[in-house]
Design a protein around this motif. Structure first.
Motif, PDB file in Angstrom:
ATOM      1  N   ILE A   1      -7.367   8.504  -0.865  1.00 31.18           N
ATOM      2  CA  ILE A   1      -5.986   8.653  -0.388  1.00 31.18           C
ATOM      3  C   ILE A   1      -5.942   8.414   1.115  1.00 31.18           C
ATOM      4  O   ILE A   1      -5.093   7.666   1.616  1.00 31.18           O
ATOM      5  CB  ILE A   1      -5.439  10.053  -0.742  1.00 31.18           C
ATOM      6  N   ARG A   2      -6.873   9.038   1.840  1.00 33.42           N
ATOM      7  CA  ARG A   2      -6.921   8.825   3.293  1.00 33.42           C
ATOM      8  C   ARG A   2      -7.280   7.382   3.612  1.00 33.42           C
ATOM      9  O   ARG A   2      -6.709   6.783   4.531  1.00 33.42           O
ATOM     10  CB  ARG A   2      -7.925   9.764   3.945  1.00 33.42           C
ATOM     11  N   PHE A   3      -8.216   6.808   2.852  1.00 29.90           N
ATOM     12  CA  PHE A   3      -8.636   5.429   3.101  1.00 29.90           C
ATOM     13  C   PHE A   3      -7.451   4.479   3.017  1.00 29.90           C
ATOM     14  O   PHE A   3      -7.209   3.671   3.926  1.00 29.90           O
ATOM     15  CB  PHE A   3      -9.722   5.007   2.102  1.00 29.90           C
ATOM     16  N   TRP A   4      -6.691   4.554   1.916  1.00 24.64           N
ATOM     17  CA  TRP A   4      -5.589   3.606   1.745  1.00 24.64           C
ATOM     18  C   TRP A   4      -4.430   3.903   2.688  1.00 24.64           C
ATOM     19  O   TRP A   4      -3.748   2.983   3.155  1.00 24.64           O
ATOM     20  CB  TRP A   4      -5.123   3.585   0.292  1.00 24.64           C
ATOM     21  N   THR A   5      -4.202   5.174   2.996  1.00 27.61           N
ATOM     22  CA  THR A   5      -3.152   5.513   3.957  1.00 27.61           C
ATOM     23  C   THR A   5      -3.471   4.930   5.321  1.00 27.61           C
ATOM     24  O   THR A   5      -2.622   4.292   5.961  1.00 27.61           O
ATOM     25  CB  THR A   5      -2.990   7.044   4.064  1.00 27.61           C
ATOM     26  N   LEU A   6      -4.717   5.124   5.780  1.00 25.15           N
ATOM     27  CA  LEU A   6      -5.105   4.610   7.089  1.00 25.15           C
ATOM     28  C   LEU A   6      -5.153   3.080   7.088  1.00 25.15           C
ATOM     29  O   LEU A   6      -4.751   2.433   8.066  1.00 25.15           O
ATOM     30  CB  LEU A   6      -6.465   5.182   7.496  1.00 25.15           C
TER      31      LEU A   6
ATOM     32  N   SER B   1      10.404   6.983  -8.992  1.00 27.32           N
ATOM     33  CA  SER B   1      10.193   5.875  -9.912  1.00 27.32           C
ATOM     34  C   SER B   1       9.678   4.691  -9.099  1.00 27.32           C
ATOM     35  O   SER B   1       9.731   4.711  -7.857  1.00 27.32           O
ATOM     36  CB  SER B   1      11.506   5.488 -10.595  1.00 27.32           C
ATOM     37  N   PHE B   2       9.193   3.642  -9.785  1.00 24.56           N
ATOM     38  CA  PHE B   2       8.677   2.500  -9.028  1.00 24.56           C
ATOM     39  C   PHE B   2       9.783   1.855  -8.205  1.00 24.56           C
ATOM     40  O   PHE B   2       9.566   1.461  -7.049  1.00 24.56           O
ATOM     41  CB  PHE B   2       8.052   1.466  -9.968  1.00 24.56           C
ATOM     42  N   ALA B   3      10.990   1.761  -8.786  1.00 30.14           N
ATOM     43  CA  ALA B   3      12.115   1.158  -8.058  1.00 30.14           C
ATOM     44  C   ALA B   3      12.450   1.972  -6.809  1.00 30.14           C
ATOM     45  O   ALA B   3      12.806   1.409  -5.768  1.00 30.14           O
ATOM     46  CB  ALA B   3      13.332   1.049  -8.965  1.00 30.14           C
ATOM     47  N   GLU B   4      12.326   3.286  -6.886  1.00 28.85           N
ATOM     48  CA  GLU B   4      12.592   4.142  -5.724  1.00 28.85           C
ATOM     49  C   GLU B   4      11.456   4.084  -4.709  1.00 28.85           C
ATOM     50  O   GLU B   4      11.668   4.304  -3.512  1.00 28.85           O
ATOM     51  CB  GLU B   4      12.797   5.590  -6.181  1.00 28.85           C
ATOM     52  N   SER B   5      10.241   3.805  -5.193  1.00 27.55           N
ATOM     53  CA  SER B   5       9.078   3.778  -4.301  1.00 27.55           C
ATOM     54  C   SER B   5       9.105   2.595  -3.344  1.00 27.55           C
ATOM     55  O   SER B   5       8.550   2.687  -2.240  1.00 27.55           O
ATOM     56  CB  SER B   5       7.782   3.721  -5.126  1.00 27.55           C
ATOM     57  N   VAL B   6       9.735   1.494  -3.756  1.00 26.91           N
ATOM     58  CA  VAL B   6       9.743   0.293  -2.905  1.00 26.91           C
ATOM     59  C   VAL B   6      10.474   0.550  -1.582  1.00 26.91           C
ATOM     60  O   VAL B   6       9.891   0.340  -0.505  1.00 26.91           O
ATOM     61  CB  VAL B   6      10.339  -0.911  -3.658  1.00 26.91           C
ATOM     62  N   PRO B   7      11.730   1.016  -1.590  1.00 27.11           N
ATOM     63  CA  PRO B   7      12.366   1.287  -0.285  1.00 27.11           C
ATOM     64  C   PRO B   7      11.700   2.430   0.475  1.00 27.11           C
ATOM     65  O   PRO B   7      11.616   2.397   1.709  1.00 27.11           O
ATOM     66  CB  PRO B   7      13.820   1.628  -0.656  1.00 27.11           C
ATOM     67  N   ALA B   8      11.199   3.447  -0.258  1.00 24.70           N
ATOM     68  CA  ALA B   8      10.528   4.566   0.415  1.00 24.70           C
ATOM     69  C   ALA B   8       9.240   4.087   1.086  1.00 24.70           C
ATOM     70  O   ALA B   8       8.944   4.454   2.232  1.00 24.70           O
ATOM     71  CB  ALA B   8      10.231   5.675  -0.579  1.00 24.70           C
ATOM     72  N   GLY B   9       8.456   3.258   0.387  1.00 26.50           N
ATOM     73  CA  GLY B   9       7.221   2.717   0.956  1.00 26.50           C
ATOM     74  C   GLY B   9       7.490   1.775   2.117  1.00 26.50           C
ATOM     75  O   GLY B   9       6.761   1.777   3.117  1.00 26.50           O
TER      76      GLY B   9
ATOM     77  N   ILE C   1       0.840  -1.214   0.000  1.00 24.68           N
ATOM     78  CA  ILE C   1       0.000   0.000   0.000  1.00 24.68           C
ATOM     79  C   ILE C   1       0.866   1.253   0.000  1.00 24.68           C
ATOM     80  O   ILE C   1       0.668   2.167  -0.814  1.00 24.68           O
ATOM     81  CB  ILE C   1      -0.954   0.000   1.210  1.00 24.68           C
ATOM     82  N   PHE C   2       1.855   1.323   0.884  1.00 19.93           N
ATOM     83  CA  PHE C   2       2.680   2.533   0.966  1.00 19.93           C
ATOM     84  C   PHE C   2       3.580   2.688  -0.252  1.00 19.93           C
ATOM     85  O   PHE C   2       3.860   3.813  -0.675  1.00 19.93           O
ATOM     86  CB  PHE C   2       3.499   2.528   2.256  1.00 19.93           C
ATOM     87  N   THR C   3       4.008   1.571  -0.838  1.00 19.01           N
ATOM     88  CA  THR C   3       4.803   1.647  -2.064  1.00 19.01           C
ATOM     89  C   THR C   3       3.983   2.220  -3.214  1.00 19.01           C
ATOM     90  O   THR C   3       4.424   3.130  -3.921  1.00 19.01           O
ATOM     91  CB  THR C   3       5.333   0.253  -2.440  1.00 19.01           C
ATOM     92  N   LEU C   4       2.766   1.700  -3.392  1.00 22.50           N
ATOM     93  CA  LEU C   4       1.909   2.175  -4.484  1.00 22.50           C
ATOM     94  C   LEU C   4       1.462   3.615  -4.248  1.00 22.50           C
ATOM     95  O   LEU C   4       1.369   4.402  -5.198  1.00 22.50           O
ATOM     96  CB  LEU C   4       0.696   1.250  -4.629  1.00 22.50           C
ATOM     97  N   MET C   5       1.192   3.976  -2.993  1.00 20.81           N
ATOM     98  CA  MET C   5       0.813   5.352  -2.685  1.00 20.81           C
ATOM     99  C   MET C   5       1.972   6.302  -2.985  1.00 20.81           C
ATOM    100  O   MET C   5       1.771   7.396  -3.525  1.00 20.81           O
ATOM    101  CB  MET C   5       0.418   5.459  -1.214  1.00 20.81           C
ATOM    102  N   THR C   6       3.181   5.887  -2.633  1.00 18.75           N
ATOM    103  CA  THR C   6       4.359   6.714  -2.898  1.00 18.75           C
ATOM    104  C   THR C   6       4.577   6.872  -4.394  1.00 18.75           C
ATOM    105  O   THR C   6       4.875   7.965  -4.887  1.00 18.75           O
ATOM    106  CB  THR C   6       5.603   6.089  -2.239  1.00 18.75           C
ATOM    107  N   TYR C   7       4.402   5.784  -5.134  1.00 21.08           N
ATOM    108  CA  TYR C   7       4.600   5.834  -6.587  1.00 21.08           C
ATOM    109  C   TYR C   7       3.527   6.689  -7.259  1.00 21.08           C
ATOM    110  O   TYR C   7       3.818   7.481  -8.168  1.00 21.08           O
ATOM    111  CB  TYR C   7       4.563   4.415  -7.157  1.00 21.08           C
ATOM    112  N   ALA C   8       2.276   6.559  -6.804  1.00 16.46           N
ATOM    113  CA  ALA C   8       1.165   7.269  -7.452  1.00 16.46           C
ATOM    114  C   ALA C   8       1.126   8.750  -7.086  1.00 16.46           C
ATOM    115  O   ALA C   8       0.850   9.597  -7.945  1.00 16.46           O
ATOM    116  CB  ALA C   8      -0.167   6.598  -7.077  1.00 16.46           C
TER     117      ALA C   8
END
Length: 446
Positions: free
Chosen positions: A371-376, A317-325, A128-135
């Motif tokens: 956005i709030r739904f998936w974050t929570l 980028s998606f590759a960067e979103s994985v460690p960030a998420g 969830i956090f990876t996809l949110m960061t990427y999107a």
């Protein structure tokens, strides 16, 4: 209508998380050829009493497993054959273990089955956090936006900050993001200093050598906050703010006799009036109105602010979103550990810190915001993983503890001991449920 939206979001979020958690146990059990009798979202009985009010809203048997939707909407379960849990009939354990039973499998396989739900929740949080960061990227406050200056807490005041100071340089160099103020290299560095504009004069504020220890002692990472003008974004239904008549778009100009043009000032003013009915001067549609709010004991009244400072967005980028998420997901666990530490040290109230279904629904809010739904939901997934890992009988962590004992000692506890431990664990969980639900209901009503 807001109440229905809150409840709908909470039920959807918990259904997703419970379903994935139980699927983790289910998939691991199936992989090791362990029979699974039931897979239920929600309970088909009055939890934690498996013999009371047994019925399902929907059920269908496929192969050896009955899949269903229970009527009691606080959790869910998989009934793994031969495993001691809240659904086990003691008579099932009197016979010799069969090859397809949980208790007949090696300890390492049983350990993986018990960790399956926790692992699935961790994966869910990371995804969830990876996809949110990427999107959506990652929002941050540019240093130039902190144009109103900062407000220090006690530690900030100790090293020389004053309210309204504008930080213009760090170690003699300009900086671009406000979070650079908290950079560990600065806080831990030797001879670090901040340069601030104080009423037109430049002043250097030196960071003491023991400053990191002081922050750790206080359990803090921040010592100053940017002064940010704000408006009310959303009022929590049933809160003190709602009862006082606060509305979205309002600007709170004053609390009692203290000016609150900036949000940190509001927080300080509310804490100073905690537990008391307090007048609020509010700007609304170009005019001023006075409201009276009963400030909670923790210094809140129940609304979400909208900062009028402009955030910037950093894209990945998606590759960067994985460690960030992943970092964001595990940051939730770190926060939970710190919160439990404060509770056990007596620095935080158990009553105020624990939230149940009512508080969760209020966090989702009365407006459907994906956005709030998936974050929570991502946050709750990591919290669910952490809570289930606690070494309490009846939780996954309790089973894990006993399995680790078996693997280290070379012998497992008796079935009678495990049954009694399960009963004690269920009693503890039931007491906690009653406390959390009662506490939430009390806060809502009073």
């Amino acid at each position: 209508m807001e109440g229905l939206i809150m409840a709908g979001q909470m039920l959807l979020g918990l259904s997703i998380l419970v379903g994935l958690h139980e699927f983790g146990h289910f998939a691991a059990a199936k992989y090791f050829k362990i029979r699974v009798d039931k897979f239920y979202i929600f309970f088909d009985f009055l939890f934690p009493l498996p013999g009371v009010a047994n019925f399902a809203l929907f059920k269908k048997k496929i192969g050896e497993t009955e899949y269903g939707l229970g009527w009691f909407p606080l959790g869910g379960y998989v009934a793994i054959h031969g495993m001691i849990d809240e659904t086990t009939d003691a008579d099932q354990l009197s016979a010799e273990p069969q090859p397809n039973e949980f208790r007949a499998k090696p300890a390492w396989q049983r350990l993986i089955v018990m960790l399956g739900g926790i692992i699935m929740n961790v994966i869910t949080g990371i995804v969830i956090f990876t996809l949110m960061t990427y999107a959506y990227g990652e929002s941050y406050l540019p240093a130039s936006e902190a144009r109103y200056g900062v407000i220090p807490n006690e530690l900030g005041k100790e090293i020389g900050f004053r309210s309204g100071d504008k930080i213009v340089k760090i170690n003699g160099r300009p900086f671009t993001e406000f979070d650079d103020v908290y950079n560990p290299d600065v806080v831990l560095g030797n001879h670090s200093y901040y340069t601030v504009d104080r009423s037109g004069q430049l002043v250097d504020i030196t960071v003491p050598a023991d400053f990191m220890d002081r922050l750790s002692d206080k359990g803090q990472t921040a010592f100053v906050e940017p002064l940010n003008p704000f408006v009310v974004d959303e009022v929590v239904s049933g809160s003190a703010a709602a009862k006082a008549g606060l509305k979205p778009g309002d600007r709170i100009l004053r609390v009692a006799q203290q000016s609150t043009l900036f949000f940190p000032e509001l927080q300080q003013a509310l804490k100073a009036n905690a537990g008391k009915p307090t007048p609020l001067l509010v700007e609304r549609n170009g005019g001023n109105v006075t409201l009276t709010a009963n400030v909670e004991d923790d210094g809140t009244i129940g609304f979400r602010p909208k900062s009028l400072l402009h955030l910037a967005t950093r894209h990945f980028s998606f590759a960067e979103s994985v460690p960030a998420g992943t970092k964001k997901a595990f940051g939730i666990v770190t926060t939970q550990i710190k919160a439990f530490g404060k509770i056990f040290r007596g620095e935080a109230s158990l009553r105020k810190s624990l939230g149940g279904p009512i508080e969760i629904a209020q966090q989702y809010g009365g407006k459907w915001d994906w956005i709030r739904f998936w974050t929570l939901t991502g946050m709750l997934s990591m919290v669910l993983a952490f809570m289930n890992l606690l070494p309490i009988p009846a939780l996954d962590g309790g089973h894990v503890l006993f399995l680790l004992y078996e693997m280290i000692a070379g012998r497992k506890p008796s079935d009678a001991f495990l049954e009694n431990a399960q009963k004690v664990g269920m009693a503890l969980i039931l007491c906690l449920m009653v406390f959390v639900l009662g506490n939430g209901l009390f806060k809502t009503l009073f």
